[in-house]
Motif scaffolding. Sequence first.
Motif, PDB file in Angstrom:
ATOM      1  N   ILE A  74       0.735  -1.158   0.155  1.00 41.18           N
ATOM      2  CA  ILE A  74      -0.074   0.518   0.247  1.00 41.18           C
ATOM      3  C   ILE A  74       1.249   1.521  -0.011  1.00 41.18           C
ATOM      4  O   ILE A  74       0.715   2.017  -0.710  1.00 41.18           O
ATOM      5  CB  ILE A  74      -1.135  -0.293   1.292  1.00 41.18           C
ATOM      6  N   PHE A  75       2.188   0.944   0.713  1.00 44.34           N
ATOM      7  CA  PHE A  75       3.024   2.702   1.085  1.00 44.34           C
ATOM      8  C   PHE A  75       3.755   2.747  -0.639  1.00 44.34           C
ATOM      9  O   PHE A  75       3.886   3.791  -0.919  1.00 44.34           O
ATOM     10  CB  PHE A  75       3.922   2.479   2.023  1.00 44.34           C
ATOM     11  N   PHE A  76       4.141   1.707  -1.010  1.00 45.48           N
ATOM     12  CA  PHE A  76       4.640   1.782  -2.401  1.00 45.48           C
ATOM     13  C   PHE A  76       3.527   2.369  -3.203  1.00 45.48           C
ATOM     14  O   PHE A  76       4.224   3.294  -4.284  1.00 45.48           O
ATOM     15  CB  PHE A  76       5.628   0.889  -2.442  1.00 45.48           C
ATOM     16  N   PHE A  77       2.630   2.053  -3.329  1.00 43.51           N
ATOM     17  CA  PHE A  77       1.459   2.384  -4.536  1.00 43.51           C
ATOM     18  C   PHE A  77       0.841   3.770  -3.954  1.00 43.51           C
ATOM     19  O   PHE A  77       1.087   3.844  -5.475  1.00 43.51           O
ATOM     20  CB  PHE A  77       0.248   1.144  -4.199  1.00 43.51           C
ATOM     21  N   ASP A  80       4.038   6.200  -5.616  1.00 42.70           N
ATOM     22  CA  ASP A  80       4.198   5.852  -7.012  1.00 42.70           C
ATOM     23  C   ASP A  80       2.699   6.509  -7.945  1.00 42.70           C
ATOM     24  O   ASP A  80       3.695   7.698  -8.254  1.00 42.70           O
ATOM     25  CB  ASP A  80       4.139   3.883  -7.655  1.00 42.70           C
ATOM     26  N   THR A  81       2.451   6.333  -7.338  1.00 40.32           N
ATOM     27  CA  THR A  81       1.175   7.328  -8.177  1.00 40.32           C
ATOM     28  C   THR A  81       1.083   8.385  -7.072  1.00 40.32           C
ATOM     29  O   THR A  81       1.121   9.265  -8.440  1.00 40.32           O
ATOM     30  CB  THR A  81      -0.784   6.596  -6.482  1.00 40.32           C
ATOM     31  N   GLY A  82       1.624   8.456  -5.983  1.00 38.00           N
ATOM     32  CA  GLY A  82       1.881  10.252  -6.141  1.00 38.00           C
ATOM     33  C   GLY A  82       2.819  10.552  -7.121  1.00 38.00           C
ATOM     34  O   GLY A  82       2.750  12.188  -7.436  1.00 38.00           O
ATOM     35  N   LEU A  83       4.363  10.479  -7.049  1.00 38.25           N
ATOM     36  CA  LEU A  83       4.831  10.428  -8.574  1.00 38.25           C
ATOM     37  C   LEU A  83       4.194  10.467  -9.344  1.00 38.25           C
ATOM     38  O   LEU A  83       4.908  11.123 -10.409  1.00 38.25           O
ATOM     39  CB  LEU A  83       6.569   9.861  -7.921  1.00 38.25           C
ATOM     40  N   ALA A  84       4.096   9.944  -9.850  1.00 39.35           N
ATOM     41  CA  ALA A  84       2.845   9.324 -11.144  1.00 39.35           C
ATOM     42  C   ALA A  84       2.802  10.742 -11.716  1.00 39.35           C
ATOM     43  O   ALA A  84       2.830  11.502 -12.516  1.00 39.35           O
ATOM     44  CB  ALA A  84       2.499   8.410 -11.549  1.00 39.35           C
TER      45      ALA A  84
END
Length: 95
Positions: A74-77, A80-84
């Motif tokens: 969940i953390f990496f999702f 990753d979504t925020g950086l994208a």
Amino acid sequence: MAKAKTPGRRPQTAQPAIAGAAVAAEAAAPKKRTSILQFASQVRAEGRKIVWPSRKETWITSVMVFIMVTIAAIFFFVVDTGLAFLSRFVLALGQ
């Protein structure tokens, strides 16, 4: 005489060159070989020392690993979504 602060260590003293040669000769001496039967016996003795976890401990550990993997996913999702989103926003500003 005062005791050494670290047990098992001797203070460094000047030793004659002959003593150094004797230490080198002892280090080069071959080790005694162990027979196959003696080796197998030692392996079995070490195997008896193993403490296996109980079924309850294994279950609790497995659940904790699953929870930690879920939290990490969940953390990496989210990251990753925020950086994208951030990279798309910055690239859209350049157009």
